[in-house]
Design a protein around this motif. Structure first.
Motif, PDB file in Angstrom:
ATOM      1  N   UNK A  42       0.719  -1.177   0.299  1.00 11.22           N
ATOM      2  CA  UNK A  42      -0.113  -0.059   0.410  1.00 11.22           C
ATOM      3  C   UNK A  42       0.879   0.929  -0.323  1.00 11.22           C
ATOM      4  N   UNK A  43       0.011   2.183  -0.322  1.00 11.85           N
ATOM      5  CA  UNK A  43       0.590   3.681  -0.808  1.00 11.85           C
ATOM      6  C   UNK A  43       1.882   4.013   1.096  1.00 11.85           C
ATOM      7  N   UNK A  44       1.469   3.455   2.215  1.00 10.26           N
ATOM      8  CA  UNK A  44       1.850   3.756   3.417  1.00 10.26           C
ATOM      9  C   UNK A  44       2.928   2.499   3.854  1.00 10.26           C
ATOM     10  N   UNK A  45       2.834   1.731   3.485  1.00 14.41           N
ATOM     11  CA  UNK A  45       3.286   0.203   4.031  1.00 14.41           C
ATOM     12  C   UNK A  45       4.172  -0.809   2.503  1.00 14.41           C
ATOM     13  N   UNK A  46       4.737  -0.688   2.303  1.00 13.98           N
ATOM     14  CA  UNK A  46       5.626  -1.061   0.619  1.00 13.98           C
ATOM     15  C   UNK A  46       6.814  -0.919   0.597  1.00 13.98           C
ATOM     16  N   UNK A  47       6.125  -0.900  -0.835  1.00 17.81           N
ATOM     17  CA  UNK A  47       8.108  -0.803  -1.464  1.00 17.81           C
ATOM     18  C   UNK A  47       7.405  -1.038  -3.355  1.00 17.81           C
ATOM     19  N   UNK A  48       8.784  -0.896  -3.655  1.00 17.50           N
ATOM     20  CA  UNK A  48       8.497  -1.093  -5.066  1.00 17.50           C
ATOM     21  C   UNK A  48       9.326  -1.469  -6.042  1.00 17.50           C
ATOM     22  N   UNK A  49       9.539  -2.160  -6.878  1.00 24.41           N
ATOM     23  CA  UNK A  49      10.412  -2.520  -8.365  1.00 24.41           C
ATOM     24  C   UNK A  49      10.435  -2.008  -9.108  1.00 24.41           C
ATOM     25  N   UNK A  50      11.476  -1.731  -9.872  1.00 25.03           N
ATOM     26  CA  UNK A  50      11.717  -1.688 -11.433  1.00 25.03           C
ATOM     27  C   UNK A  50      11.479   0.332 -11.048  1.00 25.03           C
ATOM     28  N   UNK A  51      11.651   0.944  -9.990  1.00 26.04           N
ATOM     29  CA  UNK A  51      10.911   2.146 -10.530  1.00 26.04           C
ATOM     30  C   UNK A  51      12.533   2.979 -11.606  1.00 26.04           C
ATOM     31  N   UNK A  52      11.821   3.677 -11.908  1.00 21.07           N
ATOM     32  CA  UNK A  52      12.419   4.930 -13.653  1.00 21.07           C
ATOM     33  C   UNK A  52      12.843   6.424 -12.062  1.00 21.07           C
ATOM     34  N   UNK A  53      13.788   7.595 -12.952  1.00 20.24           N
ATOM     35  CA  UNK A  53      13.866   8.678 -12.465  1.00 20.24           C
ATOM     36  C   UNK A  53      13.501   9.492 -13.561  1.00 20.24           C
ATOM     37  N   UNK A  54      13.112  10.134 -12.522  1.00 16.17           N
ATOM     38  CA  UNK A  54      13.017  11.697 -13.555  1.00 16.17           C
ATOM     39  C   UNK A  54      13.920  12.660 -13.935  1.00 16.17           C
ATOM     40  N   UNK A  55      13.833  13.353 -14.984  1.00 16.37           N
ATOM     41  CA  UNK A  55      14.780  13.476 -15.126  1.00 16.37           C
ATOM     42  C   UNK A  55      15.254  15.224 -14.088  1.00 16.37           C
ATOM     43  N   UNK A  56      16.616  15.019 -13.905  1.00 17.95           N
ATOM     44  CA  UNK A  56      16.062  16.364 -12.931  1.00 17.95           C
ATOM     45  C   UNK A  56      15.759  17.506 -13.278  1.00 17.95           C
ATOM     46  N   UNK A  57      16.433  17.706 -15.024  1.00 19.98           N
ATOM     47  CA  UNK A  57      15.556  19.135 -15.158  1.00 19.98           C
ATOM     48  C   UNK A  57      14.741  18.298 -16.745  1.00 19.98           C
ATOM     49  N   UNK A  58      13.779  18.725 -17.302  1.00 21.65           N
ATOM     50  CA  UNK A  58      13.316  18.966 -18.397  1.00 21.65           C
ATOM     51  C   UNK A  58      12.263  20.203 -19.282  1.00 21.65           C
ATOM     52  N   UNK A  59      12.264  20.278 -20.413  1.00 23.63           N
ATOM     53  CA  UNK A  59      11.922  20.785 -21.283  1.00 23.63           C
ATOM     54  C   UNK A  59      10.333  22.226 -20.343  1.00 23.63           C
ATOM     55  N   UNK A  60       9.921  21.310 -19.785  1.00 23.24           N
ATOM     56  CA  UNK A  60       8.897  21.657 -18.607  1.00 23.24           C
ATOM     57  C   UNK A  60       8.705  21.526 -17.254  1.00 23.24           C
ATOM     58  N   UNK A  61       9.957  21.230 -16.325  1.00 20.91           N
ATOM     59  CA  UNK A  61       9.916  20.821 -14.838  1.00 20.91           C
ATOM     60  C   UNK A  61      11.486  20.925 -14.416  1.00 20.91           C
ATOM     61  N   UNK A  62      10.930  20.656 -13.295  1.00 23.55           N
ATOM     62  CA  UNK A  62      12.648  20.601 -12.805  1.00 23.55           C
ATOM     63  C   UNK A  62      12.062  20.164 -11.426  1.00 23.55           C
ATOM     64  N   UNK A  63      13.104  19.401 -10.662  1.00 28.42           N
ATOM     65  CA  UNK A  63      13.008  18.087  -9.533  1.00 28.42           C
ATOM     66  C   UNK A  63      14.164  18.841  -8.849  1.00 28.42           C
ATOM     67  N   UNK A  64      13.367  18.780  -7.616  1.00 29.85           N
ATOM     68  CA  UNK A  64      13.889  19.994  -5.861  1.00 29.85           C
ATOM     69  C   UNK A  64      14.212  18.753  -5.316  1.00 29.85           C
ATOM     70  N   UNK A  65      15.301  19.540  -4.537  1.00 30.20           N
ATOM     71  CA  UNK A  65      15.637  18.653  -3.205  1.00 30.20           C
ATOM     72  C   UNK A  65      16.554  18.041  -3.412  1.00 30.20           C
ATOM     73  N   UNK A  66      17.121  17.919  -4.538  1.00 26.53           N
ATOM     74  CA  UNK A  66      17.447  16.448  -4.958  1.00 26.53           C
ATOM     75  C   UNK A  66      18.694  15.668  -4.123  1.00 26.53           C
ATOM     76  N   UNK A  67      19.175  16.215  -3.250  1.00 31.85           N
ATOM     77  CA  UNK A  67      19.980  15.607  -2.343  1.00 31.85           C
ATOM     78  C   UNK A  67      19.543  14.570  -1.460  1.00 31.85           C
ATOM     79  N   UNK A  68      17.819  14.859  -1.661  1.00 35.66           N
ATOM     80  CA  UNK A  68      16.879  13.465  -0.669  1.00 35.66           C
ATOM     81  C   UNK A  68      17.106  12.196  -1.613  1.00 35.66           C
TER      82      UNK A  68
END
Length: 297
Positions: A42-68
């Motif tokens: 579940x959303x509050x009790x689980x894990x995830x296989x095969x996740x992918x990374x949101x690129x740090x920067x894209x044409x219409x977004x930036x991922x914040x707090x990258x240190x996390x």
């Protein structure tokens, strides 16, 4: 970073080691597992296989707090965020989106912050319309979002705009979205101008404590995700088929802020055992498949 061999020993060998806190184990993982994408539990009790990374920067977004290192999600989540960021730009929400926490590389409980965000299907989106998509890593640690809810929690501030409303409508109208968490004052303001035609998407906008500087999108379990647990009650059940603009909404700015005085009687459940919080989970508290996720390449 813990090696896979060490993690396997921690999780599967001696019982004492198996009691290691799950958030420490998952928080130590810097990369995702090389498996097919699968939200587990579940959303509050689980894990995830095969996740992918949101690129740090894209044409219409930036991922914040990258240190996390929390810009990882299920492929459906990453595509949703890319799509919504383009919509945000098109409707005039600055240059797109500033995107906060999604999940850790292998999901799981976090060492700080969220109780959910554990299976790669949650994402926080800042209320601050981006003026620049060329922020450095350092600038992304220093910049803050803006509050759209007043300090007394009862109303929106001048930072709230019609474009915020349109962005939330666009997000909630997406069939991939299960629900969106916002400050109660935001939901109340959106209800103020609601029409009957808004019912289906507006019921997905759910009031919750906090969330004055961001909104939290939760996606549905993707098709074929057999290990993913759908959240209940559904938004239809919570809204009783309506839009959620009712007395249950106003509770957040009445009894929630000023709880009625106690009658002096001891609650029946006061002696019930306290439930564990996510930061207290051990691997035994998570679906058994999460051990394999930690040990995988």
């Amino acid at each position: 970073m813990l090696t896979r061999a060490v993690l396997l020993i921690l999780c599967l060998a001696a019982p004492a080691q198996a009691e290691k806190l799950a958030n420490k184990l998952f928080g130590a993982m810097a990369t995702p597992s090389r498996e097919d994408a699968m939200p587990i539990g579940s959303y509050a009790r689980g894990c995830a296989a095969g996740l992918v990374e949101l690129p740090e920067t894209g044409p219409t977004w930036q991922a914040m707090r990258l240190s996390r290192n929390r810009n990882w999600g299920h492929p459906v989540t990453i595509q949703f965020l890319m799509d919504l960021s383009q919509t945000a730009r098109d409707i005039g929400f600055g240059k797109g989106l500033y995107i906060g926490d999604i999940s850790q590389p292998r999901g799981g409980p976090m060492t700080s912050g969220h109780a959910s965000h554990q299976i790669g299907l949650d994402a926080d989106i800042w209320m601050l319309p981006p003026r620049s998509l060329s922020l450095t890593r350092e600038q992304r640690e220093e910049i803050s979002s803006i509050p759209v809810r007043s300090a007394d929690q009862r109303s929106v501030t001048g930072n709230w705009t019609g474009v915020h409303h349109r962005l939330l409508k666009a997000a909630a109208s997406d069939p991939r979205v299960d629900r969106i968490f916002v400050a109660a004052a935001v939901k109340i303001e959106m209800c103020r101008t609601a029409t009957a035609q808004d019912r289906k998407w507006l019921q997905k906008i759910r009031p919750v404590a906090g969330h004055d500087t961001h909104f939290h999108v939760r996606l549905k379990c993707p098709k074929g995700a057999r290990l993913c647990e759908t959240q209940t009650p559904t938004v239809v059940e919570l809204s009783k088929g309506g839009d959620g603009c009712d007395d249950t909404l106003m509770w957040w700015v009445t009894d929630y802020l000023n709880p009625p005085k106690s009658d002096g009687k001891k609650p029946k459940d006061e002696e019930a055992p306290r439930k564990k919080g996510p930061r207290e989970f051990t691997m035994a508290d998570l679906p058994k498949q999460c051990q394999a996720v930690l040990a995988a390449n």
